[in-house]
Design a protein around this motif. Structure first.
Motif, PDB file in Angstrom:
ATOM      1  N   PHE A 241      28.582  37.290  49.119  1.00 24.23           N
ATOM      2  CA  PHE A 241      28.687  37.643  50.538  1.00 24.23           C
ATOM      3  C   PHE A 241      29.691  38.771  50.756  1.00 24.23           C
ATOM      4  N   GLY A 242      30.027  39.486  49.679  1.00 28.05           N
ATOM      5  CA  GLY A 242      30.848  40.673  49.824  1.00 28.05           C
ATOM      6  C   GLY A 242      32.344  40.442  49.753  1.00 28.05           C
ATOM      7  N   GLN A 243      32.764  39.250  49.346  1.00 30.71           N
ATOM      8  CA  GLN A 243      34.192  38.996  49.169  1.00 30.71           C
ATOM      9  C   GLN A 243      34.626  39.425  47.770  1.00 30.71           C
ATOM     10  N   VAL A 244      35.853  39.933  47.655  1.00 31.79           N
ATOM     11  CA  VAL A 244      36.399  40.332  46.367  1.00 31.79           C
ATOM     12  C   VAL A 244      37.564  39.421  46.008  1.00 31.79           C
ATOM     13  N   VAL A 245      37.560  38.920  44.777  1.00 33.54           N
ATOM     14  CA  VAL A 245      38.621  38.065  44.264  1.00 33.54           C
ATOM     15  C   VAL A 245      39.282  38.776  43.093  1.00 33.54           C
ATOM     16  N   CYS A 246      40.614  38.872  43.121  1.00 30.74           N
ATOM     17  CA  CYS A 246      41.341  39.606  42.088  1.00 30.74           C
ATOM     18  C   CYS A 246      42.342  38.724  41.367  1.00 30.74           C
ATOM     19  N   TRP A 247      42.615  39.074  40.105  1.00 36.44           N
ATOM     20  CA  TRP A 247      43.680  38.428  39.354  1.00 36.44           C
ATOM     21  C   TRP A 247      44.111  39.350  38.221  1.00 36.44           C
ATOM     22  N   GLY A 248      45.339  39.134  37.754  1.00 35.41           N
ATOM     23  CA  GLY A 248      45.886  39.982  36.707  1.00 35.41           C
ATOM     24  C   GLY A 248      47.194  40.600  37.152  1.00 35.41           C
ATOM     25  N   HIS A 249      47.564  41.721  36.577  1.00 32.43           N
ATOM     26  CA  HIS A 249      48.831  42.378  36.874  1.00 32.43           C
ATOM     27  C   HIS A 249      48.861  42.809  38.337  1.00 32.43           C
ATOM     28  N   VAL A 250      49.861  42.337  39.064  1.00 32.96           N
ATOM     29  CA  VAL A 250      49.907  42.567  40.511  1.00 32.96           C
ATOM     30  C   VAL A 250      50.047  44.046  40.860  1.00 32.96           C
ATOM     31  N   ALA A 251      50.669  44.836  39.982  1.00 35.34           N
ATOM     32  CA  ALA A 251      50.900  46.249  40.296  1.00 35.34           C
ATOM     33  C   ALA A 251      49.679  47.121  40.069  1.00 35.34           C
ATOM     34  N   TYR A 252      48.711  46.614  39.307  1.00 37.14           N
ATOM     35  CA  TYR A 252      47.571  47.439  38.917  1.00 37.14           C
ATOM     36  C   TYR A 252      46.228  46.853  39.354  1.00 37.14           C
TER      37      TYR A 252
ATOM     38  N   GLY B 246      45.717  43.372  40.369  1.00 38.90           N
ATOM     39  CA  GLY B 246      45.587  41.917  40.345  1.00 38.90           C
ATOM     40  C   GLY B 246      45.896  41.260  41.669  1.00 38.90           C
ATOM     41  N   ASP B 247      46.606  41.961  42.524  1.00 39.43           N
ATOM     42  CA  ASP B 247      46.928  41.491  43.876  1.00 39.43           C
ATOM     43  C   ASP B 247      46.633  42.627  44.850  1.00 39.43           C
ATOM     44  N   PRO B 248      45.610  42.487  45.689  1.00 34.19           N
ATOM     45  CA  PRO B 248      45.245  43.578  46.611  1.00 34.19           C
ATOM     46  C   PRO B 248      46.279  43.843  47.700  1.00 34.19           C
ATOM     47  N   GLY B 249      47.200  42.906  47.902  1.00 37.63           N
ATOM     48  CA  GLY B 249      48.237  43.112  48.901  1.00 37.63           C
ATOM     49  C   GLY B 249      47.688  43.357  50.289  1.00 37.63           C
TER      50      GLY B 249
ATOM     51  N   ALA C 257      43.861  51.201  38.960  1.00 35.71           N
ATOM     52  CA  ALA C 257      43.563  50.809  40.335  1.00 35.71           C
ATOM     53  C   ALA C 257      42.084  50.494  40.517  1.00 35.71           C
ATOM     54  N   PHE C 258      41.762  49.959  41.696  1.00 36.22           N
ATOM     55  CA  PHE C 258      40.386  49.627  42.069  1.00 36.22           C
ATOM     56  C   PHE C 258      40.046  50.287  43.400  1.00 36.22           C
ATOM     57  N   ALA C 259      38.747  50.489  43.627  1.00 37.27           N
ATOM     58  CA  ALA C 259      38.264  50.992  44.910  1.00 37.27           C
ATOM     59  C   ALA C 259      36.938  50.308  45.220  1.00 37.27           C
ATOM     60  N   ALA C 260      36.759  49.916  46.475  1.00 33.14           N
ATOM     61  CA  ALA C 260      35.548  49.213  46.894  1.00 33.14           C
ATOM     62  C   ALA C 260      34.890  49.946  48.046  1.00 33.14           C
TER      63      ALA C 260
ATOM     64  N   GLY D 214      46.017  48.816  43.993  1.00 31.25           N
ATOM     65  CA  GLY D 214      46.518  49.024  42.642  1.00 31.25           C
ATOM     66  C   GLY D 214      47.664  50.014  42.672  1.00 31.25           C
ATOM     67  N   HIS D 215      47.891  50.735  41.578  1.00 33.86           N
ATOM     68  CA  HIS D 215      48.996  51.688  41.510  1.00 33.86           C
ATOM     69  C   HIS D 215      48.784  52.796  42.529  1.00 33.86           C
ATOM     70  N   PRO D 216      49.728  52.973  43.457  1.00 38.62           N
ATOM     71  CA  PRO D 216      49.528  53.942  44.543  1.00 38.62           C
ATOM     72  C   PRO D 216      49.386  55.386  44.092  1.00 38.62           C
ATOM     73  N   CYS D 217      49.988  55.744  42.950  1.00 41.25           N
ATOM     74  CA  CYS D 217      49.927  57.134  42.486  1.00 41.25           C
ATOM     75  C   CYS D 217      48.664  57.451  41.695  1.00 41.25           C
ATOM     76  N   HIS D 218      47.904  56.420  41.370  1.00 41.08           N
ATOM     77  CA  HIS D 218      46.728  56.616  40.520  1.00 41.08           C
ATOM     78  C   HIS D 218      45.437  56.114  41.181  1.00 41.08           C
ATOM     79  N   GLY D 219      45.411  56.155  42.512  1.00 44.86           N
ATOM     80  CA  GLY D 219      44.200  55.798  43.234  1.00 44.86           C
ATOM     81  C   GLY D 219      44.281  54.535  44.060  1.00 44.86           C
ATOM     82  N   GLY D 220      45.365  53.768  43.900  1.00 42.48           N
ATOM     83  CA  GLY D 220      45.492  52.532  44.662  1.00 42.48           C
ATOM     84  C   GLY D 220      45.823  52.742  46.126  1.00 42.48           C
ATOM     85  N   ASP D 221      46.262  53.932  46.478  1.00 42.14           N
ATOM     86  CA  ASP D 221      46.605  54.266  47.858  1.00 42.14           C
ATOM     87  C   ASP D 221      45.767  55.458  48.300  1.00 42.14           C
TER      88      ASP D 221
END
Length: 303
Positions: free
Chosen positions: A95-106, A108-111, A130-133, A144-151
């Motif tokens: 239904f379009g929900q995303v679940v994350c886990w792993g290193h919080v800075a990269y 694992g935590d979408p914040g 980083a991730f993008a949806a 994810g990492h703000p300098c590498h696509g997370g922001d």
């Protein structure tokens, strides 16, 4: 009626005798999927997947995705696919929900992005950090990492709607819009900043290919535009005249591009030892080529 669901994770792919499948990441992580039958009931897809993240050499390292117990209840059913970078995983549910886990800075935590990932997501891509949806509305959410696509806040105005797909390299993303325009963000030195090509990328783009650190955009007129790390194909100046028109497809290795022209000619550029120099085979690539396939492509999967 029933059908099987396929699963995408970081390459290379691993197959198991008991029907499971998965992919090994840079740190030996394997997201193992034990796919049961799924049924189409009333037009809705019901998926039942048993997800067991496994780390061969890092079995005791929960930081990089080896422990999904904190989200186990959300992964018990309805997962369609999992995308992973070297540090974290992101699972897309039916239904379009995303679940994350792993290193919080990269990733694992979408914040702050968590609320935007609660539903409506249609695809996920990742890079090394980083991730993008993409959502059904055409809006983009990154984390994810703000300098590498997370922001992506600096280009948020251009990513609010109309995005149809996202390409990724190791530390940047490039979004293709319905209008044929391209929006980039992430590491500016490795493809995240294409402002010097803003006029060329404003319209008419039909597809984007990527090596590990460079992008190549194909325009409807058959022109290829490149940017990113020069040695990985971001600099195509030496073949600019050859790819200014008539190109119908672009194939990749991890550090080089190969363009197939309507005439059947192949033009390559990028790292010479990774396919960027085809001079040794030039006679066989001058005409009559029907398709080009490259290996060693970047392991940043897309959903």
């Amino acid at each position: 009626m029933s059908k099987w669901i396929s699963m995408k994770t970081t390459t290379p792919r691993c197959d198991y005798e008991d029907g499971r499948s998965g992919s090994e990441g840079h740190h030996g992580k394997i997201a193992i999927i034990n796919a049961k039958r799924v049924h189409l009931a009333g037009g809705d897809l019901v998926a039942i997947l048993d997800i067991q993240p496994k780390v061969d050499r890092y079995i005791d390292d929960p930081i990089t995705g080896g422990d999904s117990s904190s989200v186990a209840d959300r992964l018990a059913a309805g997962v369609l696919l999992v995308v992973g970078n070297p540090w974290a995983f992101a699972a897309l549910k039916g239904f379009g929900q995303v679940v994350c886990w792993g290193h919080v800075a990269y990733g694992g935590d979408p914040g702050a992005a968590t609320e935007h990932l609660a539903g409506g997501v249609t695809s996920i891509v990742c890079n090394e950090w980083a991730f993008a949806a993409v959502k059904a509305t055409g809006a983009v959410v990154s984390w994810g990492h703000p300098c590498h696509g997370g922001d992506c806040s600096q280009v948020a105005h251009a990513l609010g709607r109309g995005v149809v797909s996202i390409a990724s390299i190791d530390s940047a993303f490039a979004a293709l819009k319905e209008s044929g325009g391209v929006v980039t963000w992430g590491n500016g030195f490795r493809g995240g900043n294409a402002s010097h090509l803003s006029d060329c990328l404003a319209r008419g783009i039909t597809s984007i290919a990527s090596t590990s650190s460079a992008f190549a955009a194909l325009k409807g007129i058959g022109q290829v535009i490149t940017w990113g790390l020069a040695e990985d194909g971001g600099d195509s100046a030496d073949v600019a005249d050859c790819i200014a028109e008539g190109v119908i497809s672009v194939s990749v290795t991890c550090k080089a591009f190969a363009a197939l022209k309507a005439s059947g000619q192949v033009v390559s550029w990028g790292h010479p030892s990774h396919g960027g120099d085809c001079s040794a085979a030039l006679a066989g690539l001058a005409a009559g080529v029907a398709s080009v396939v490259g290996n060693g492509s970047p392991p940043w999967p897309a959903a």
